[in-house]
Design a protein around this motif. Structure first.
Motif, PDB file in Angstrom:
ATOM      1  N   UNK A 286       1.902   6.647  -0.897  1.00  0.00           N
ATOM      2  CA  UNK A 286       0.773   6.744   0.038  1.00  0.00           C
ATOM      3  C   UNK A 286       0.302   5.360   0.453  1.00  0.00           C
ATOM      4  N   UNK A 287       0.147   4.478  -0.525  1.00  0.00           N
ATOM      5  CA  UNK A 287      -0.345   3.130  -0.215  1.00  0.00           C
ATOM      6  C   UNK A 287       0.623   2.371   0.681  1.00  0.00           C
TER       7      UNK A 287
ATOM      8  N   UNK B 264       2.867   3.657   2.723  1.00  0.00           N
ATOM      9  CA  UNK B 264       2.904   4.263   4.049  1.00  0.00           C
ATOM     10  C   UNK B 264       1.711   3.836   4.888  1.00  0.00           C
ATOM     11  N   UNK B 265       0.532   3.741   4.254  1.00  0.00           N
ATOM     12  CA  UNK B 265      -0.646   3.278   4.978  1.00  0.00           C
ATOM     13  C   UNK B 265      -0.382   1.901   5.563  1.00  0.00           C
ATOM     14  N   UNK B 266       0.281   1.065   4.799  1.00  0.00           N
ATOM     15  CA  UNK B 266       0.551  -0.300   5.235  1.00  0.00           C
ATOM     16  C   UNK B 266       1.620  -0.381   6.315  1.00  0.00           C
ATOM     17  N   UNK B 267       2.673   0.457   6.197  1.00  0.00           N
ATOM     18  CA  UNK B 267       3.846   0.302   7.057  1.00  0.00           C
ATOM     19  C   UNK B 267       3.967   1.342   8.165  1.00  0.00           C
ATOM     20  N   UNK B 268       3.265   2.449   8.051  1.00  0.00           N
ATOM     21  CA  UNK B 268       3.512   3.572   8.969  1.00  0.00           C
ATOM     22  C   UNK B 268       3.127   3.234  10.406  1.00  0.00           C
ATOM     23  N   UNK B 269       3.968   3.663  11.333  1.00  0.00           N
ATOM     24  CA  UNK B 269       3.631   3.579  12.755  1.00  0.00           C
ATOM     25  C   UNK B 269       3.488   4.987  13.317  1.00  0.00           C
TER      26      UNK B 269
ATOM     27  N   UNK C  98      -9.246   2.489  -1.123  1.00  0.00           N
ATOM     28  CA  UNK C  98     -10.425   2.988  -1.830  1.00  0.00           C
ATOM     29  C   UNK C  98     -10.795   4.377  -1.339  1.00  0.00           C
ATOM     30  N   UNK C  99     -10.708   4.604  -0.042  1.00  0.00           N
ATOM     31  CA  UNK C  99     -11.045   5.914   0.499  1.00  0.00           C
ATOM     32  C   UNK C  99     -10.048   6.977   0.040  1.00  0.00           C
ATOM     33  N   UNK C 100      -8.781   6.596  -0.116  1.00  0.00           N
ATOM     34  CA  UNK C 100      -7.787   7.544  -0.600  1.00  0.00           C
ATOM     35  C   UNK C 100      -8.199   8.097  -1.957  1.00  0.00           C
ATOM     36  N   UNK C 101      -8.783   7.251  -2.797  1.00  0.00           N
ATOM     37  CA  UNK C 101      -9.163   7.702  -4.144  1.00  0.00           C
ATOM     38  C   UNK C 101     -10.531   8.365  -4.179  1.00  0.00           C
ATOM     39  N   UNK C 102     -11.375   8.117  -3.159  1.00  0.00           N
ATOM     40  CA  UNK C 102     -12.754   8.599  -3.207  1.00  0.00           C
ATOM     41  C   UNK C 102     -13.056   9.762  -2.273  1.00  0.00           C
TER      42      UNK C 102
END
Length: 284
Positions: free
Chosen positions: A134-135, A137-142, A263-267
């Motif tokens: 998940x982390x 993909x957040x960084x690399x996803x287009x 942080x939002x992914x976990x919260x």
């Protein structure tokens, strides 16, 4: 035909995300594609720590195929009554290698509209693996990425909140989100975490004027969230804003950084959609 991709490690969290995607696909009239990337035990960094069974790729693939069939039956048979009589087609693919690279290749090759995945896995090992995916993909996803909290049960989407930093590119994103909201006849809440400076209030007014002028959707509203920290404001909106989905754009050096997203992914208490830093012409 639009297609929603659901990466899975066959954990309860991933299965739950697949069920959510299936319900979403019924409303948006999209198909579902499940995917799973096999990691060869001999190549795994955990190989020295885990008692891997001595199976070859063929046997691993057979096991994954069986899991895929079971998951397909599970989401079809446990789905509520069909929306408008539409039943999504469910396909799947299995590959070998790095999970993130495999997901990105499937998205590119199959012209995927949206990727939906669970936020955590069933156990410590699975949770770490899927969380790291998940982390990354957040960084690399287009492409749009929708993350479903563990145990979150699908319900009709009535309100979608979009967190904006008033960047001009967000106007195009709002237009795309209005298209998504229209499938569900949902409200689209434009939210901005703001202070009390007059210059910022003027910027908000100008941004909303442009939204009104350029977006043809009659269920768009605005809400200011007054918090000192962006992440605190978005966490409050997730928990108390009575929303069914939170959407944000990931811009590396701006409003919503990688640390904000993680942080939002976990919260977050609701599904979280992360959009790439580019103009969005289609979400689904």
């Amino acid at each position: 035909m639009k297609t929603i991709l659901v990466p899975t490690d066959f954990s309860p969290s991933a299965n739950n995300a697949a069920a959510y995607a299936f319900e979403m696909a019924k409303v948006t009239k999209a198909d579902i594609k499940l995917c799973h990337a096999l990691k060869v035990p001999a190549e795994s960094i955990y190989a020295a720590q885990v008692a891997w069974p001595l199976e070859d790729i063929s046997h691993l693939t057979e096991g994954a195929e069986a899991e895929m069939k079971f998951l397909t039956l599970h989401i079809e048979q446990n789905s509520p009554s069909q929306h408008s009589g539409f039943k999504p087609g469910v396909d799947h693919s299995i590959g070998v290698g790095d999970t993130v690279d495999y997901i990105r290749n499937v998205v590119s090759d199959d012209h995927i509209s949206l990727v939906v995945m669970g936020m955590s896995g069933a156990n410590l090992f699975s949770r770490f693996l899927l969380g790291s995916v998940s982390r990354e993909l957040i960084s690399k996803a287009d492409f749009p990425l929708l993350l479903i909290p563990k145990n979150y049960v699908y319900k009709p989407i009535k309100k979608i909140a979009f967190a904006t930093d008033l960047h001009h590119e967000d106007i195009n994103t709002i237009n795309a989100l209005a298209g998504l909201a229209s499938y569900f006849n949902a409200e689209l809440l434009i939210s901005h975490v703001e202070g009390t400076h007059d210059a910022e209030k003027k910027q908000v007014k100008e941004f909303l004027t442009e939204v009104t002028t350029r977006t043809q959707y009659n269920k768009i509203y605005f809400r200011a969230v007054k918090m000192d920290k962006v992440t605190d404001g978005l966490e409050w909106l997730s928990a108390h804003g009575q929303i069914d989905m939170l959407v944000m754009t990931h811009r590396k050096d701006a409003f919503l950084t990688q640390s904000h997203c993680e942080k939002l992914v976990s919260e977050t208490h609701v599904p979280l959609m992360v959009l790439p830093n580019k103009n969005m012409c289609l979400i689904i």
